[in-house]
Design a protein around this motif. Structure first.
Motif, PDB file in Angstrom:
ATOM      1  N   GLY A   1       0.824  -1.193   0.000  1.00 24.19           N
ATOM      2  CA  GLY A   1       0.000   0.000   0.000  1.00 24.19           C
ATOM      3  C   GLY A   1       0.864   1.250   0.000  1.00 24.19           C
ATOM      4  O   GLY A   1       1.863   1.332   0.725  1.00 24.19           O
TER       5      GLY A   1
ATOM      6  N   ALA B   1       1.064   5.811  -1.208  1.00 25.10           N
ATOM      7  CA  ALA B   1       0.483   7.045  -1.737  1.00 25.10           C
ATOM      8  C   ALA B   1       1.071   7.275  -3.122  1.00 25.10           C
ATOM      9  O   ALA B   1       2.285   7.375  -3.285  1.00 25.10           O
TER      10      ALA B   1
ATOM     11  N   GLN C   1      -1.404  12.062  -4.506  1.00 19.73           N
ATOM     12  CA  GLN C   1      -1.232  11.408  -3.211  1.00 19.73           C
ATOM     13  C   GLN C   1      -2.432  10.514  -2.888  1.00 19.73           C
ATOM     14  O   GLN C   1      -2.974  10.529  -1.783  1.00 19.73           O
ATOM     15  N   THR C   2      -2.835   9.735  -3.883  1.00 18.26           N
ATOM     16  CA  THR C   2      -3.976   8.833  -3.722  1.00 18.26           C
ATOM     17  C   THR C   2      -3.514   7.514  -3.115  1.00 18.26           C
ATOM     18  O   THR C   2      -2.575   6.886  -3.608  1.00 18.26           O
ATOM     19  N   ARG C   3      -4.176   7.097  -2.051  1.00 16.41           N
ATOM     20  CA  ARG C   3      -3.816   5.842  -1.396  1.00 16.41           C
ATOM     21  C   ARG C   3      -4.289   4.669  -2.247  1.00 16.41           C
ATOM     22  O   ARG C   3      -5.465   4.568  -2.608  1.00 16.41           O
TER      23      ARG C   3
ATOM     24  N   GLU D   1      -3.807   0.254  -2.756  1.00 15.39           N
ATOM     25  CA  GLU D   1      -3.367  -0.963  -2.090  1.00 15.39           C
ATOM     26  C   GLU D   1      -2.413  -1.745  -2.992  1.00 15.39           C
ATOM     27  O   GLU D   1      -2.271  -1.471  -4.179  1.00 15.39           O
TER      28      GLU D   1
ATOM     29  N   ASN E   1       5.201   6.961  -2.639  1.00 11.90           N
ATOM     30  CA  ASN E   1       5.772   7.199  -1.304  1.00 11.90           C
ATOM     31  C   ASN E   1       7.040   8.042  -1.372  1.00 11.90           C
ATOM     32  O   ASN E   1       8.045   7.760  -0.713  1.00 11.90           O
TER      33      ASN E   1
END
Length: 450
Positions: free
Chosen positions: A388, A390, A409-411, A413, A438
């Motif tokens: 997971g 960003a 900066q979308t999370r 998985e 990240n």
């Protein structure tokens, strides 16, 4: 080398449905109804939605969000009623159901006569189109000054010998009503032909003489090809630099409908200033190969016949658009010198060469795949996250301007992710797609062709 046109790319993102969506894929809209004269009671029979949202369209301009609404129809007739169902907990639940409702115990719909018209400049004719409501069965047109002067056709064609303002009347007949609509039309056929000549004796100042013909109330726009414009009948322009410029005159007629004409010609300027030399370039790191950097010349003021690159690590190149592999990550000063027949100019700037080992911790193989590449339409961007993270994806043009932020900066998985880009009808160009996972960055090149 011709500088590529820039490209704006539209993104559509494929989302994996949540668990709630999987449970609501079988939702189904439905209803029954009872008619009492002109009042209709609707009974909702929809199924499958956990938290349903309803939208009713009753076919008469009225609507409702109630579960079981009632609608009173003002006039007799046949109406097409639709119910749309959503589930507020699910993106996958959407269903629509429609049926017809017949109302007979209400007043008949009133007749409302109306028409549109459109001139045909090639034939000096005017086309009339009936838009009367409530299903007319007969028509009576009056065209004073036109030929014919009357008509019983639904959509007649009329010729006018001279331009001017003419009164037109339509009387329409339905099974239960008669109605009339009159309006004035301004008939001015389009007869414009744009044209101009030019006097270059005072080069770099050029005098443009308008030779356009036709038009009843013309207006003008000159595009001199150097970023300057004029809106007068005749015009002049002083060019700063030598070169060949494409000049266009567009003429509009404010009285004629959709009437415009354009004429273009080239003018050569030889007594102005030489175009200043301006060396410039863009660069980007390869998204899969450590230390590999692409360089792209975007210098202006040419044509240039020679290039000299200093990569800041003791290596050089004389190619116009070279690539170079650096042994170490870090900052390097890049200098580009370009040579034309009359000028030489240099531009130096610093770039940072990336080490991809950091991004490989999060991005499988440190790679993002673009296919097809080059593309003339839809391109798929695919990558696999090891965990997971960003994720940001941005698009840049070759001069370093950010064209679009795709993800910010979308999370996301761990696993495979796919995005589709639609190139649409845009012009050709080269774009830099930068992905940051990240805080670790990689850049790839996407080419759009026609």
């Amino acid at each position: 080398m011709k500088t590529p046109d820039l490209k704006k790319i539209v993104l559509s993102l494929i989302l994996v449905p949540a668990c709630a969506d999987l449970l609501a894929q079988n939702c189904q809209a439905g209803f029954s109804f009872t008619v009492n004269q002109n009042v209709v009671v609707f009974t909702n029979t929809s199924t499958g939605a956990s938290m349903p949202v309803y939208y009713w369209s009753f076919g008469d301009g009225n609507y409702s969000y109630a579960a079981n609404p009632t609608n009173t129809y003002q006039f007799s007739g046949t109406y097409y009623v639709c119910l749309t169902l959503w589930d507020s907990l699910s993106f996958n639940c959407q269903s629509a159901y429609c049926d017809t409702v017949v109302i007979t115990n209400a007043p008949p719909q009133p007749c409302n006569a109306y028409f549109y018209w459109y001139p045909d400049s090639l034939s000096n004719s005017v086309y009339f189109y009936d838009y009367t409501t409530n299903n007319p069965i007969a028509w009576s047109w009056s065209f004073p000054g036109g030929s014919p002067s009357t008509s019983t056709m639904q959509n007649p064609v009329v010729n006018y010998a001279n331009p001017g303002t003419y009164l037109v009347c339509l009387t329409a007949y339905t099974q239960t009503d008669t109605c009339t609509y009159c309006d004035s039309i301004n008939y001015y056929p389009c007869n414009l032909t744009a044209g101009f000549t030019m006097n270059t004796s005072a080069d770099p100042t050029v005098v443009f003489i308008n030779t356009s013909t036709g038009g009843y109330a013309p207006s003008w726009m000159w595009n001199f090809g150097d970023g300057n414009y004029a809106y007068t009948q005749n015009a002049s322009n002083t060019y700063l630099y030598n070169g060949t410029y494409y000049v266009c005159l567009t003429v509009w007629d404010s009285l004629a409908t959709n009437c415009a004409s354009t004429y273009c010609d080239s003018v050569i300027i030889s007594n102005g200033q030489s175009v200043p030399c301006n060396a410039n370039y863009v660069s980007w790191n390869d998204s899969t190969n450590n230390g590999l950097v692409y360089f792209y010349d975007i210098s202006t003021g040419g044509p240039f016949y020679s290039w000299y690159w200093d990569f800041g690590d003791g290596n050089t190149s004389t190619q116009q658009n070279p690539t170079h592999t650096y042994a170490q990550t870090g900052w390097y000063q890049i200098c580009l010198t370009v040579f034309s027949q009359t000028n030489t100019c240099t531009n130096c700037d610093s770039i940072y060469v990336l080490n991809l080992s950091g991004i490989e911790e999060w991005l499988s193989s440190g790679a993002v795949n673009y296919f097809p590449n080059p593309t003339n339409g839809m391109t798929t961007i695919a990558y696999t996250l090891n965990g997971g993270a960003a994720v940001s994806i941005e698009v840049y043009d070759l001069v370093g301007n950010k064209v679009e932020t795709i993800l910010d900066q979308t999370r996301q998985e761990a696993g495979s992710h796919t995005l589709n880009w639609n190139a649409g009808e845009q012009a050709e160009g080269i774009y830099l797609l930068r992905i940051t996972v990240n805080g670790h960055m990689a850049t790839g090149k996407l080419t759009v062709i026609k």
